[in-house]
Scaffold this active site. Structure first.
Site, PDB file in Angstrom:
ATOM      1  N   GLU A  58       0.797  -1.236   0.000  1.00 59.89           N
ATOM      2  CA  GLU A  58       0.000   0.000   0.000  1.00 59.89           C
ATOM      3  C   GLU A  58       0.830   1.287   0.000  1.00 59.89           C
ATOM      4  OE1 GLU A  58      -3.897  -1.415   2.469  1.00 59.89           O
ATOM      5  OE2 GLU A  58      -2.133  -0.915   3.647  1.00 59.89           O
TER       6      GLU A  58
HETATM    7  C1  NGO Z   1      -3.734  -4.636   4.945  1.00 62.20           C
HETATM    8  C2  NGO Z   1      -2.764  -3.530   5.220  1.00 62.20           C
HETATM    9  C3  NGO Z   1      -2.461  -3.368   6.710  1.00 62.20           C
HETATM   10  C4  NGO Z   1      -3.740  -3.401   7.527  1.00 62.20           C
HETATM   11  C5  NGO Z   1      -4.483  -4.685   7.223  1.00 62.20           C
HETATM   12  C6  NGO Z   1      -5.771  -4.780   8.016  1.00 62.20           C
HETATM   13  C7  NGO Z   1      -1.685  -5.315   4.374  1.00 62.20           C
HETATM   14  C8  NGO Z   1      -0.631  -6.188   3.846  1.00 62.20           C
HETATM   15  N1  NGO Z   1      -1.596  -4.015   4.521  1.00 62.20           N
HETATM   16  O1  NGO Z   1      -2.868  -5.764   4.789  1.00 62.20           O
HETATM   17  O2  NGO Z   1      -1.780  -2.163   6.923  1.00 62.20           O
HETATM   18  O3  NGO Z   1      -3.429  -3.347   8.896  1.00 62.20           O
HETATM   19  O4  NGO Z   1      -4.769  -4.810   5.861  1.00 62.20           O
HETATM   20  O5  NGO Z   1      -6.524  -5.905   7.736  1.00 62.20           O
END
Ligand code: NGO
Length: 475
Positions: free
Chosen positions: A279
Site C-alpha cells: 500500500e
Molecule cells: C492490509 C494492510 C495493513 C492493515 C491490514 C488490516 C496489508 C498487507 N496491509 O494488509 O496495513 O493493517 O490490511 O486488515
C-alpha cells in the site's frame, strides 16, 4: 523421561515437554540420558535417529502399553512429537495447578510430517503495542499448533517498536504512542533478542518486518531529514493507510535503511527480513520499483533473504525472495502479482485476507476486527486450500501459509486471543496437513472437542455458532 545418547537439542525438547506436563500432573519427571538400547518399562523416550522419510520436521510417536517413544531425524521433529503427545493427554494437562488425573494416553502409532515449510503467524505490534510477555504467550500458541514462523510487524505509521541505536528517536519518539493515543512502547534490543531466542527454543523463526517505503509515518515523524519537505509530520494515531512515504531520491533514505536493516539483521538469528512494501500509495510507481530494488540489495548485503507483501513483485526480485500474497484475486486479471512473482521464481506465502486475516470480523456483530475483506467465520478460515485459491500455482510455487493478526482494534492479549481463536488452529492445520482427507464436517467436531483445552489454557475464544461446542465449555 529418557533421552537417547543425551543429544543436547533433544535434552532441550525433553525439558520443554516436562515443563508442560509437570504443573498439572505434579510428577517430578526427571530427564535422564541413556546409553542407548531399549528404555526401561514405564519410560518416555526421545530419540534422534537417521530416517530420511521424516525430513527436517517429521516425527514418529508410539504409545504402547509399556512405554512411549518419540523419534525424529531432527530436533524440530521431536518438538512436534512432544506437542502431539501433549494433545493426547486429557485437557486438564494444560492447567497450571495439580489436577487429579488419571493421565491416560491412547495407544497410537503416528508418523507425521508437514506439507509446507512456511507455517506462519503474524502479529502487528505497531498499531497497538504488545509487551514481551504477551508476545511470548502468542509464540507459545503458535508452537502448540506446530507453526514455525512468527512474523512481527515492528514498524508502521502509528509506531516504531524496536530500539535502533544509530537512530534512537525511532523508538523513543516514534514508539511513544499507538492507535487511539495510548502510550505505545518498544522493545529494547535485548528484549527483542530474547524474543527471538524464545521463539527459536520452540523451533520458530522470528521474521521481523520493517514496513517501507509506505507505512512509515512513525519514522518520518521521528526524523525530519527523512521527509522530502525536510519537515517532520506529527505522530499518527488513526487507522488510515497509504498516506506516508520515505523520500525516494534522497540518499539519506538508503543510509537510514541500511543502518536499520543492519541492526535488525545482527539481532535476528533467522535468515529473513520482511520489508513490507504494501500500500505505498504515496510513492510514485517508478519510485517504488527503484526503492524496492535498492532495499532488496541492502537486505542481501546484510546476509538476509527478503520477504515482502505481494506489491514487491512489481520490481525485479533478488533470487530467493519470498512474496506474501494478501489481496490479489486470481480471476485472470491482468498482471496479478502472484504470477509476476512466480515468473521470477519467487515462492509465495499465501495469506489471502478473506481466509487468513485473523483481524477480519467473524460476523457483523463481532465486537473486534475489521471488515474490508469480508466476514471470516471459522468455516471460511478452514474450508479452503491454498492451491485451489490460486489455480495458476503449483505446489512447488508455494512456500506455505501465514495467518495475519493486524492490531488496529486490539487493545489486549485477550483481544488478540479472541480473534486468533479458534481460527488459528484451522489455518495451522492447512499449513501442516495434506489436502486429502480434510473436511469441514469432520474438522468442526475435532475443533469442538478441543474447546476444553482452550478453557484449560485460559484462552479467550469466539464461541462460533458453526461449531458444536460441548455444553460445559459454554458456561
Ligand atoms: C492490509 C494492510 C495493513 C492493515 C491490514 C488490516 C496489508 C498487507 N496491509 O494488509 O496495513 O493493517 O490490511 O486488515
Amino acid at each position: 523421561m529418557v533421552v537417547e545418547r543425551g543429544d543436547p537439542a533433544a535434552v532441550g525438547v525433553a525439558h520443554r515437554l516436562t515443563g508442560w506436563l509437570r504443573p498439572a500432573t505434579g510428577y517430578p519427571l526427571p530427564v535422564l540420558a541413556s546409553p542407548g538400547g531399549e528404555a526401561p518399562a514405564g519410560s518416555l523416550t526421545l530419540s534422534l535417529q537417521l530416517d530420511e522419510t521424516l525430513g527436517e520436521e517429521g516425527y514418529r510417536l508410539a504409545v504402547g502399553p509399556e512405554r512411549v517413544t518419540l523419534s525424529a531425524a531432527q530436533p524440530a521433529g521431536l518438538f512436534y512429537a512432544a506437542q502431539t503427545l501433549r494433545q493426547l493427554f486429557p485437557p486438564a494437562i494444560e492447567r497450571t495447578s495439580v489436577q487429579p488425573g488419571p493421565w491416560v494416553l491412547p495407544v497410537v502409532a503416528i508418523m507425521d510430517r508437514p506439507r509446507f515449510a512456511w507455517r506462519g503467524f503474524m502479529l502487528d505490534v505497531a498499531r497497538h503495542f504488545f509487551t514481551p510477555a504477551d508476545v511470548r504467550r502468542l509464540i507459545d500458541y503458535a508452537a502448540l499448533y506446530k507453526l514455525n514462523r512468527f512474523h512481527l510487524g515492528l514498524a508502521n505509521d502509528q509506531g516504531w517498536r524496536l530500539e535502533i541505536r544509530s537512530w534512537p528517536r525511532l523508538a523513543e519518539y516514534g514508539g511513544s504512542t499507538e492507535i487511539g493515543g495510548g502510550p505505545g512502547g518498544y522493545y529494547t534490543q535485548s528484549e527483542y533478542a530474547a524474543l527471538a531466542a524464545y521463539a527459536a527454543e520452540r523451533f520458530i523463526t522470528l521474521v521481523p518486518e520493517i514496513d517501507a517505503p509506505g507505512h512509515t509515518n512513525a519514522a518520518l515523524a521521528s526524523y525530519a531529514e527523512l521527509n522530502c519537505s525536510g519537515e517532520a509530520p506529527p505522530l499518527y494515531t488513526g487507522i488510515e493507510v497509504g498516506f506516508s512515504s520515505l523520500c525516494i531520491h534522497k540518499e539519506i533514505t538508503y543510509r537510514f535503511l541500511s543502518d536499520v536493516i543492519g541492526e535488525v539483521a545482527a539481532l535476528t538469528p533467522g535468515p529473513y527480513i520482511h520489508i513490507g512494501g504494501d500500500e505505498a500509495h504515496a510513492t510514485p510507481p517508478d519510485d517504488y520499483v527503484y526503492f524496492m530494488e535498492r532495499a532488496g540489495a541492502i537486505i542481501q548485503a546484510h546476509g538476509k533473504r527478503m520477504v515482502g507483501w505481494e506489491e514487491v513483485a512489481r520490481g525485479r526480485l533478488e533470487p530467493g525472495t519470498l512474496v506474501q500474497q494478501w489481496k490479489s484475486v486470481p480471476a485472470g486479471s491482468a498482471g496479478i502479482p502472484d504470477l509476476q512473482a512466480a515468473a521470477q521464481n519467487a515462492r509465495i506465502i499465501a495469506s489471502p485476507a478473506w481466509r487468513a486475516y485473523l483481524d477480519m470480523k467473524y460476523a457483523d456483530d463481532s465486537p473486534l476486527g475489521l471488515q474490508w475483506a469480508g466476514l471470516v467465520e471459522v468455516r471460511d478460515a478452514y474450508d479452503w486450500d491454498p492451491l485451489s485459491e490460486y489455480p495458476a500455482m503449483a505446489e512447488g510455487d508455494l512456500a506455505g501459509v501465514e495467518a495475519c493478526l493486524w492490531s488496529e482494534t486490539l487493545r489486549s492479549l485477550a483481544d488478540a486471543e479472541f480473534l486468533a481463536f479458534p481460527r488459528l488452529p484451522g489455518l495451522a492445520e492447512i499449513a501442516w496437513s495434506p489436502r486429502e482427507g480434510r473436511s469441514w464436517g469432520e474438522y468442526r467436531l475435532r475443533l469442538a472437542a478441543h474447546a476444553p483445552r482452550f478453557n484449560a489454557l485460559g484462552i479467550n475464544y469466539y464461541r462460533s455458532p458453526q461449531v458444536p461446542w460441548p455444553a460445559e465449555t459454554l458456561l
